[in-house]
Design a protein around this motif. Structure first.
Motif, short mmCIF file in Angstrom:
data_model
loop_
_atom_site.label_atom_id
_atom_site.label_comp_id
_atom_site.label_asym_id
_atom_site.label_seq_id
_atom_site.Cartn_x
_atom_site.Cartn_y
_atom_site.Cartn_z
N LYS A 106 80.09 50.79 48.96
CA LYS A 106 79.22 49.69 49.36
C LYS A 106 79.02 49.64 50.78
O LYS A 106 77.87 49.55 51.40
N TYR A 113 76.98 52.93 52.00
CA TYR A 113 75.55 52.88 51.65
C TYR A 113 75.17 51.41 52.59
O TYR A 113 73.83 51.56 52.92
N GLY A 114 75.75 50.43 52.87
CA GLY A 114 75.13 49.53 53.81
C GLY A 114 74.95 49.89 55.09
O GLY A 114 74.03 49.60 55.77
N LYS A 149 71.86 51.51 55.00
CA LYS A 149 70.66 50.48 54.94
C LYS A 149 70.16 50.82 53.41
O LYS A 149 68.79 50.67 53.38
N GLU A 169 70.32 49.67 49.39
CA GLU A 169 70.94 48.80 48.36
C GLU A 169 71.76 49.47 47.20
O GLU A 169 71.34 50.61 46.83
N CYS A 170 72.90 49.18 46.91
CA CYS A 170 73.94 49.60 46.09
C CYS A 170 74.31 48.54 45.33
O CYS A 170 74.69 47.55 45.17
#
Length: 121
Positions: A20, A23-24, A27, A29-30
């Protein structure tokens, strides 16, 4: 990368949080689920994922069976093939062959780096 969405399937809370975070940073969405059954249910609700990152060893339904079920769902619904990336701590060629045989597109070996994920977006 904003607006893209990935599905992460892993039963380990540490791995879930790490992915998470990675991926954050990108940018993206996970959506995170803890087993293959939940992955199949999530995919059936919304097949709108850039890719699925699928741990291969999980309780309830493993990554191999989940991938096979997702592929059957895609075929039955006429959906385009979503990229499914197997995830394991084992980089053995036999493990990769098993992933490909189950319908995955590739195998990524833990621990992952942001650059590895970025290449599939």
């Amino acid at each position: 990368m904003e607006g893209k969405k990935v599905l992460v399937v892993d039963d380990e809370p540490f791995a879930q949080n790490l992915l998470k975070m990675l991926y954050g940073v990108l940018k993206v969405e996970c959506i995170v689920v803890a087993n293959g059954k939940e992955a199949l249910e999530e995919y059936q609700k919304s097949a709108n994922f850039v890719h699925i990152l699928m741990d291969i060893h999980m309780p309830i339904m493993d990554g191999y069976d989940s991938t096979k079920q997702i592929r059957l769902h895609e075929k039955a619904k006429g959906l385009p093939r979503c990229k499914i990336l197997g995830l394991s701590g084992d980089g053995d060629p036999k493990t990769k062959a098993a992933c490909i045989s189950a319908g995955m597109d590739d195998l990524l070996v833990k621990p992952l780096k942001k650059e590895q994920l970025q290449q599939f977006l």
